[in-house]
Design a protein around this motif. Structure first.
Motif, short mmCIF file in Angstrom:
data_model
loop_
_atom_site.label_atom_id
_atom_site.label_comp_id
_atom_site.label_asym_id
_atom_site.label_seq_id
_atom_site.Cartn_x
_atom_site.Cartn_y
_atom_site.Cartn_z
N GLU A 239 0.85 -1.19 0.00
CA GLU A 239 0.00 0.00 0.00
C GLU A 239 0.88 1.24 0.00
N VAL A 240 0.74 2.07 -1.02
CA VAL A 240 1.61 3.23 -1.17
C VAL A 240 1.02 4.46 -0.49
N GLN A 241 -0.24 4.72 -0.76
CA GLN A 241 -0.85 5.94 -0.25
C GLN A 241 -2.33 5.68 -0.01
N SER A 242 -2.80 5.92 1.23
CA SER A 242 -4.20 5.59 1.52
C SER A 242 -5.05 6.81 1.84
N ARG A 243 -4.44 7.93 2.26
CA ARG A 243 -5.26 9.08 2.60
C ARG A 243 -5.75 9.73 1.31
N GLY A 244 -7.02 10.13 1.28
CA GLY A 244 -7.60 10.74 0.09
C GLY A 244 -7.94 9.68 -0.96
N THR A 245 -8.41 10.15 -2.10
CA THR A 245 -8.69 9.25 -3.22
C THR A 245 -7.44 9.24 -4.10
N ASN A 246 -6.87 8.06 -4.31
CA ASN A 246 -5.63 7.93 -5.07
C ASN A 246 -5.89 7.11 -6.32
N PHE A 247 -5.45 7.61 -7.46
CA PHE A 247 -5.82 6.95 -8.71
C PHE A 247 -4.88 7.36 -9.85
N SER A 248 -5.13 6.73 -11.01
CA SER A 248 -4.44 7.05 -12.26
C SER A 248 -2.90 6.97 -12.15
N PRO A 249 -2.36 5.82 -11.71
CA PRO A 249 -0.91 5.70 -11.59
C PRO A 249 -0.24 5.56 -12.95
N ALA A 250 1.03 5.95 -13.04
CA ALA A 250 1.81 5.79 -14.26
C ALA A 250 3.28 5.69 -13.88
N PHE A 251 3.90 4.56 -14.20
CA PHE A 251 5.33 4.38 -13.94
C PHE A 251 6.13 5.06 -15.04
N SER A 252 7.26 5.66 -14.68
CA SER A 252 8.09 6.28 -15.70
C SER A 252 8.81 5.18 -16.49
N PRO A 253 9.05 5.41 -17.79
CA PRO A 253 9.68 4.37 -18.62
C PRO A 253 11.10 4.01 -18.15
N ASP A 254 11.79 4.94 -17.44
CA ASP A 254 13.13 4.58 -16.95
C ASP A 254 13.07 3.72 -15.70
N GLY A 255 11.87 3.42 -15.23
CA GLY A 255 11.71 2.50 -14.12
C GLY A 255 11.95 3.11 -12.75
N LYS A 256 12.19 4.43 -12.70
CA LYS A 256 12.57 5.02 -11.42
C LYS A 256 11.40 5.58 -10.63
N LEU A 258 7.06 6.76 -10.02
CA LEU A 258 5.64 6.45 -10.18
C LEU A 258 4.88 7.76 -9.98
N ALA A 259 4.15 8.19 -11.01
CA ALA A 259 3.28 9.37 -10.88
C ALA A 259 1.87 8.88 -10.61
N PHE A 260 1.10 9.65 -9.86
CA PHE A 260 -0.29 9.29 -9.62
C PHE A 260 -1.07 10.53 -9.20
N CYS A 261 -2.39 10.39 -9.13
CA CYS A 261 -3.25 11.48 -8.68
C CYS A 261 -3.70 11.19 -7.27
N SER A 262 -3.79 12.24 -6.48
CA SER A 262 -4.30 12.07 -5.13
C SER A 262 -5.04 13.32 -4.70
N THR A 263 -6.04 13.12 -3.84
CA THR A 263 -6.78 14.24 -3.28
C THR A 263 -6.43 14.41 -1.81
N LEU A 264 -5.23 13.96 -1.44
CA LEU A 264 -4.89 13.93 -0.01
C LEU A 264 -4.78 15.32 0.59
N GLU A 265 -4.51 16.34 -0.25
CA GLU A 265 -4.48 17.71 0.27
C GLU A 265 -5.64 18.49 -0.31
N GLU A 266 -6.43 19.12 0.54
CA GLU A 266 -7.51 20.03 0.14
C GLU A 266 -8.60 19.39 -0.72
N GLY A 267 -8.65 18.08 -0.78
CA GLY A 267 -9.73 17.43 -1.53
C GLY A 267 -9.75 17.74 -3.00
#
Lengths: 429, 184
Positions: A239-256, A258-267
């Motif tokens: 489990e990476v991130q549980s606070r807020g709604t977390n979605f739409s992950p995308a790993f970078s092609p260089d493998g280093k 992980l980008a994602f969306c989160s509403t953990l701050e200010e909704g």
């Protein structure tokens, strides 16, 4: 629209990076106008007469033939041409004959019985004009793994022409065929559809890691939309991130990363980035508008994303650190779900016009945009194949939401799924 | 004399037999109506405990219920939104005011606000939009004096429609912020 109607042929070309804008760094490019390579695959030579070997030869031939046809790199010789020349003798190949029927490349397959359920397949690829072998490989496999053998051979051929492997790639997606939204995986051609998660909670928006070994996704667990990383081969889940709604992950092609969306701050949905192990979460976007759907450039130095900071959802590009934001979609409409081609200079996205959602592809160099799908339906969530010549997307064309693939120029629409509803596909690199 | 005794004995037996026969005949036809009509006992039995137990307050009744029971009663009504929008509409304000009153009454309650969208948006943008709807609902409740510590928000995007239809009536139902009680 100029591109449409014209047959596009492709080959890889190394571009000098020097003259390009630093943010638009492109290493590889699809070049138009190069013809597909004429390829001859005579029937495989069968070294024993058992029905098992005979059936295996037929299966292997068909899968390999279909793979290479799908590639858009090769072009099969018409079968009738084969009758103009002497039938193949693998000991003494008459290259001049093959050249006379316009074959540039010749694939020779030989199959024999192995122990038990096994077969032995030997494939050799020849350059007809140079009259020399390009590669040869032997495979021993159980009958149940024939598809994999054929895909491996096809990928091997692709590699020899500087292409990326696509036929052994995997597609992860969401299906409700067993009543609940769960993760599933399948081959590029829709075969071997396999369920990956078994729970009563909703799983959503999966994305492959760069090495194709892990899947990041959203799991609706304990009244949270948790970002998880699953290793489907070992069954480990983090489990990476549980606070807020977390979605739409995308790993970078260089493998280093992980980008994602989160509403953990200010909704409000903002784009965040962390290491590919889920550590050191850092915020990239800072404004009151919605920022969503990150997609990495092939160099891992830029991120395309959706934002409604200009009033309506539009596609933007920013540097991987969050700076230098510029808009690439224009018009009063509604744009979302950018997918950056692994080849570099194309971004596919969804645009809504009069309640119809179609997939478009924008060429970042020429700024030319083509409409890929043309249907009175909702076509969504495009994702490129690892070689950048095909896209997978979901569509409710037939009434239920199913997954389809289409080529970069709008040709060759194929339906891959039929059980339940299937959506949110991500193609491994 | 002996004869007389035998005769009278015989008569007695015959009479007895006839009586018993008549009884049997009589007994068979009437279907025995089990008269369980009178049960005033129940009242008497119930009386003492009522005296013992004090009347439960609303709060006490509430606390005795499980979260599932409370949620089935749905004490908090959902609110709806305009297409592509997340501001609180005028028709949603009285609903949220009633919800705030209820939350003021049961001060220990914690809630989850789920934001949902209709199918006429993309998956990714709708996830963000659903959260905006949940958040503007939360903000409105906070403006009515409810502590934000009691409220959690989540977005389901368009993945959980309550109406599977493909027309404005269904879409309107699906663009919603829904309340779930998660703590009491």
């Amino acid at each position: 629209m100029k591109i449409r109607g014209i047959l596009l042929y492709t080959s890889l070309l190394l571009l000098a990076v020097l003259f390009l804008h630093p943010q638009q760094e492109v290493v590889l490019s699809i070049k138009e106008g190069m013809p597909a390579i004429p390829l001859a695959i005579p029937e495989f030579i069968i070294h024993d007469s058992s029905p098992k070997t005979f059936a295996a030869a037929e299966t292997l031939y068909k899968i390999l033939y279909d793979d290479l046809k799908y590639s858009r790199v090769f072009q099969h010789l018409p079968k009738s041409y084969y009758s103009y020349i002497e039938s193949l003798n693998p000991e003494k190949i008459l290259f001049k004959d093959w050249e006379s029927i316009q074959a540039k490349i010749l694939f020779v397959g030989e199959i024999s019985d192995g122990d038990g359920d096994n077969i032995i397949f030997e494939g050799k690829l020849y350059d007809v004009k140079a009259e020399r072998g390009i590669f040869g490989k032997r495979y021993q496999a159980e009958i149940s793994l024939l598809r994999l053998v054929a895909h491996k051979v096809a990928d091997e051929i692709m590699k020899r022409f500087g292409e990326r492997e696509i036929f052994t790639s995997k597609i992860v997606f969401i299906s409700n065929r067993d009543s609940n939204d769960e993760l599933y995986m399948m081959d590029y051609d829709g075969h071997n559809q396999t369920r990956l998660t078994f729970n009563r909670i909703k799983d959503y928006m999966p994305a492959w890691s760069a090495d194709g070994k892990k899947i990041a996704y959203t799991s609706y667990l304990r009244e949270n939309a948790i970002l998880c990383i699953l290793n489907p081969y070992e069954g480990e889940r983090l489990e990476v991130q549980s606070r807020g709604t977390n979605f739409s992950p995308a790993f970078s092609p260089d493998g280093k990363k992980l980008a994602f969306c989160s509403t953990l701050e200010e909704g409000n949905s903002e784009i965040y980035v962390c290491t590919s192990e889920g550590k050191n979460i850092r915020r990239l976007t800072f404004n009151k508008a919605i920022d969503t759907a990150p997609s990495w450039s092939p160099t891992s130095r830029e991120i395309a994303f959706t934002s409604d900071r200009g009033g309506t959802p539009q596609i933007y590009i920013m540097d991987a650190e969050g700076s230098n934001i510029r808009r690439i979609s224009f018009g009063g409409g509604y744009f979302d779900a950018p997918s950056w081609s692994p080849i570099g200079d194309m971004i596919a996205y969804v645009s809504r016009v009069y309640q119809i959602f179609d997939i478009y592809v924008q060429n970042l160099r020429t700024k030319q945009t083509i409409k890929l799908t043309e249907s009175n339906a909702r076509n969504e969530s495009p994702c490129w194949s690892p070689d950048g010549r095909h896209l997978i997307f979901s569509s409710n064309l037939t009434g239920t939401i199913q997954l389809y693939t289409i080529d970069y120029d709008g040709a060759n629409l194929r339906r891959l799924t039929s059980k339940g509803e299937n959506k949110l596909a991500d193609w491994s690199r | 004399m002996k004869k007389a005794i035998i005769l009278s004995l015989a008569c007695f037996l015959v009479f007895n037999f006839m009586v018993s026969c008549r009884k049997k005949v009589e007994e068979v036809p009437p279907p025995p109506p089990p008269q369980v009509k009178e049960q005033p006992k129940v009242e008497k039995v119930e009386a003492p405990p009522v005296v013992k137990e004090p009347v439960l307050t609303e709060e006490e009744i509430f606390m005795r219920k499980s979260l599932e029971e409370i949620n089935n009663e749905a004490p908090l009504n959902m609110v709806h939104f305009d297409y592509d929008k997340y501001f609180i509409r005028d028709d949603a304000k009285p609903v949220l005011e009633a919800n705030a009153q209820w939350l003021n009454k049961f001060k220990t309650v914690g809630i989850l606000i789920e934001g949902h969208c209709d199918e006429r948006g993309t998956e990714e943008y709708n996830m963000a939009l659903g959260e905006k709807r949940a958040k503007s609902t939360l903000d409105y409740l906070v403006s009515l004096g409810i502590s934000s510590n009691r409220i959690k928000t989540i977005s389901y995007g368009k993945s959980q429609p309550i109406d599977p239809g493909h027309n404005e009536i269904s879409w309107q139902k699906n663009r919603r912020a829904k309340f779930t009680i998660i703590a009491k």
